[in-house]
Structure formats: structure tokens, C-alpha cells
Design a protein around this motif. Structure first.
Motif, short mmCIF file in Angstrom:
data_model
loop_
_atom_site.label_atom_id
_atom_site.label_comp_id
_atom_site.label_asym_id
_atom_site.label_seq_id
_atom_site.Cartn_x
_atom_site.Cartn_y
_atom_site.Cartn_z
N MET A 141 1.04 -1.35 0.26
CA MET A 141 0.30 -0.36 0.05
C MET A 141 0.61 1.31 -0.40
N LEU A 142 2.22 0.82 0.76
CA LEU A 142 2.91 2.22 0.33
C LEU A 142 3.50 3.15 -0.81
N TRP A 143 3.52 1.30 -1.50
CA TRP A 143 4.27 1.79 -2.87
C TRP A 143 3.39 2.34 -3.63
N VAL A 144 1.84 1.95 -3.03
CA VAL A 144 0.87 2.50 -3.99
C VAL A 144 0.74 4.20 -3.91
N GLY A 145 1.22 4.57 -2.41
CA GLY A 145 0.70 6.13 -2.08
C GLY A 145 1.98 6.49 -2.43
N ILE A 146 3.07 5.82 -2.56
CA ILE A 146 4.17 6.79 -3.51
C ILE A 146 3.67 6.94 -4.58
N PHE A 147 3.45 6.05 -5.13
CA PHE A 147 3.45 6.57 -7.13
C PHE A 147 2.07 7.87 -6.86
N LEU A 148 1.20 8.05 -6.35
CA LEU A 148 -0.60 8.48 -6.69
C LEU A 148 0.42 9.94 -5.70
N ALA A 149 1.45 9.86 -4.72
CA ALA A 149 1.76 11.42 -4.85
C ALA A 149 2.54 11.93 -5.66
N LEU A 150 3.22 11.00 -6.33
CA LEU A 150 4.42 11.68 -7.50
C LEU A 150 3.29 11.86 -8.26
N ALA A 217 -4.12 -15.34 -1.50
CA ALA A 217 -4.06 -14.56 -2.03
C ALA A 217 -3.45 -13.71 -1.01
N ALA A 218 -3.89 -13.80 0.53
CA ALA A 218 -2.90 -12.24 1.37
C ALA A 218 -1.36 -12.11 0.74
N LEU A 219 -1.22 -13.24 0.00
CA LEU A 219 0.92 -13.10 0.07
C LEU A 219 0.69 -12.66 -2.27
N ALA A 220 -0.68 -12.93 -2.37
CA ALA A 220 0.02 -12.69 -4.20
C ALA A 220 -0.43 -11.30 -4.05
N TRP A 221 -1.64 -11.25 -3.98
CA TRP A 221 -2.38 -9.10 -4.14
C TRP A 221 -1.38 -8.31 -3.83
N PRO A 222 -0.49 -8.24 -2.57
CA PRO A 222 1.28 -7.16 -1.81
C PRO A 222 2.00 -7.48 -2.70
N LEU A 223 1.81 -9.01 -3.27
CA LEU A 223 3.14 -9.33 -4.36
C LEU A 223 3.19 -8.47 -5.72
N ALA A 224 1.71 -8.89 -5.77
CA ALA A 224 0.99 -8.38 -7.25
C ALA A 224 1.62 -6.23 -7.40
N LEU A 225 0.43 -6.07 -6.22
CA LEU A 225 0.53 -4.24 -6.71
C LEU A 225 1.68 -4.09 -6.12
N LEU A 226 3.09 -4.31 -5.60
CA LEU A 226 4.77 -3.67 -6.10
C LEU A 226 5.21 -4.33 -7.01
N ALA A 227 5.30 -5.47 -7.53
CA ALA A 227 5.06 -5.42 -9.18
C ALA A 227 4.92 -4.69 -10.11
N VAL A 228 3.28 -4.18 -9.55
CA VAL A 228 3.39 -2.94 -11.02
C VAL A 228 3.17 -1.56 -10.35
N PHE A 229 3.56 -1.43 -8.92
CA PHE A 229 3.90 0.42 -8.51
C PHE A 229 5.05 0.76 -7.78
N PHE A 230 5.83 -0.36 -7.74
CA PHE A 230 7.40 0.40 -7.05
C PHE A 230 7.64 0.17 -8.57
N PRO A 231 7.95 -0.27 -9.65
CA PRO A 231 8.41 0.51 -10.47
C PRO A 231 8.01 1.52 -11.50
N LEU A 232 6.95 1.48 -11.44
CA LEU A 232 5.71 3.07 -11.89
C LEU A 232 6.73 4.44 -11.07
N ALA A 233 6.62 3.60 -10.16
CA ALA A 233 6.94 4.85 -9.05
C ALA A 233 8.21 5.09 -8.77
N VAL A 234 9.20 4.47 -8.65
CA VAL A 234 10.57 4.25 -9.30
C VAL A 234 11.34 5.36 -10.17
#
Length: 242
Positions: A141-150, A217-234
């Protein structure tokens, strides 16, 4: 970079205290004033506390989001570019500081939960596994927030963007079971990433509302979000800081 962000805690102690106290107030409010636990079998506190732990991991992102936009608007990043480090180090340092505060917030809320009578029944390994799932969800969620902030670009727009997180928090099973809701709403709630984390955590804690099938599912959802939003944010941060 992480040490730089932690130094802000000393300069803004009120903000740190508010971030720690706010989820405690929510827990007390839903546990004693609003709570009823529609559809919950067993002790409602045992159901509520894991849900509140997951909710806390979804909320409180605005501090990090504002800090990122302030760095961009105040020209701090221009000075960092003269140092031998990658662009991503600024964001990773900020996220590391946030994770430390999130771990502290979890500790406080777990303590309050125990004071209210909440107990875990899954053993130390299961307890640490549940905490790990909660922190993984926070990191995503943090990396989703960082991307939205950017994307927002300015501190004054962060509050408007932060509102987008609210449906994730409240359209969940934090306070009541999906089975007690209208059919369409219960389906939405069940697919919510936060609901998956809360359900898996309840199972590991050994409380009501837990289902072992939700662990993956609790593992897959965060990992999927990280795979998308971490590189987008950077990538976006690198563009904005040129």
C-alpha cells in the motif's frame, strides 16, 4: 536516507503520536461504541482486532506521500542528485522509515488489543507469520501511495488522492463478515486485498473469521501491487527529478 526521514520524528513528535493514537481510538470506538459484529461467531474483540491491524496498515499513508512531494517541490532532490546514489534510494529510504513507524503502530495496537481481552491461539510462529502478512500489505500500500503522490505532484493535492484509499479500508471485512452483507457487496468485500490479509491473519491468530485458504491470496495481492507500483514509482520519480 532512512536516517534522514527518522530525524523528522524528533521535529514532528505530535504527528507521530497522532498516527499511533488514531488507530487505538478506532479500535476502542468500534469495540465499545459501534461494535456489534454482524455475522461474527465468537468473541467480537477476537474478530475486530486483526481487522483493525489490517485497517491500520492501509491508512496513514499521507505522511509519506506529503514528504515525497515536499522533497520534489523544495528542490531537495536536486542536491541528492550530486551524491553517488540512485534515484530510488530517496523513495526506499522514505518507505523504510514508514515501515518502522508501521511496526511501532502494530506493537501499540497489539498491546491495546491484549488489554481489551484479545488473545492469539496459533503459537509464536503463526503470530509472526500474521505480523509478516500485515507488514507486507503495508509495504505494498505504501508504494501505491508513493506513486499516487508523485502523480499528484503537490502536497496540497495529497489529501484528495489519499481519499482513494478509504474504499479499500471500509469496503472490507474489518468490522463485519461478508456473509452478513448484501450479496453484491459481500462479493466486493471478499475480493478486497485488505480483506484477504485480515482473513489470513485471523486464521494465523486462531480467532473467529479466519480461513486458511486465503493465505495465498494474502501473499499474491501485495506482491502483485508491488510488481506494478514499485517500478512505476521509481520510474516516475526519476523523470520528475531530472
Amino acid at each position: 536516507m532512512t536516517r534522514r526521514e527518522l530525524a523528522r520524528w524528533g521535529r514532528q513528535p505530535v504527528t507521530v503520536v497522532v498516527n499511533l493514537v488514531f488507530p487505538v481510538m478506532l479500535l476502542l470506538m468500534f469495540g465499545y461504541l459501534v461494535g456489534g459484529g454482524r455475522g461474527v461467531s465468537g468473541d467480537y474483540v477476537d474478530y475486530l482486532v486483526p481487522g483493525m491491524l489490517a485497517l491500520t496498515m492501509a491508512f496513514g499513508l499521507e505522511g509519506t506521500m506529503i514528504a515525497v512531494t515536499q522533497d520534489l517541490n523544495k528542490g531537495v532532490v536536486d542536491r541528492f542528485r550530486s551524491l553517488p546514489m540512485t534515484n530510488g534510494a530517496v523513495l526506499v529510504g522514505r518507505s523504510a522509515a514508514d515501515m518502522l513507524q508501521s511496526a511501532l503502530g502494530l506493537t501499540v495496537l497489539v498491546g491495546v488489543g491484549h488489554a481489551l481481552g484479545w488473545r492469539t491461539h496459533g503459537g509464536p510462529g503463526a503470530f509472526l507469520g500474521a505480523v509478516g502478512l500485515l507488514l507486507l500489505f503495508r509495504f505494498a500500500m505504501l508504494w501505491v501511495g508513493i506513486f499516487l503522490a508523485l502523480v499528484a505532484g503537490k502536497p496540497e493535492l495529497v489529501t484528495a488522492v489519499q481519499i482513494l484509499v478509504w474504499p479499500v479500508g471500509f469496503l472490507s471485512n474489518a468490522f463485519a463478515t461478508p456473509q452478513s452483507m448484501p450479496g453484491w457487496l459481500g462479493t466486493v468485500v471478499q475480493w478486497n486485498p485488505m480483506s484477504q490479509t485480515a482473513t489470513a491473519a485471523r486464521d494465523l491468530f486462531g480467532g473467529p473469521g479466519g480461513e486458511s485458504g486465503h493465505l495465498w491470496a494474502a501473499l499474491a495481492w501485495p506482491l502483485a501491487l508491488l510488481a506494478v507500483f514499485f517500478p512505476l514509482a521509481v520510474r516516475r520519480f526519476a523523470r520528475l527529478s531530472r
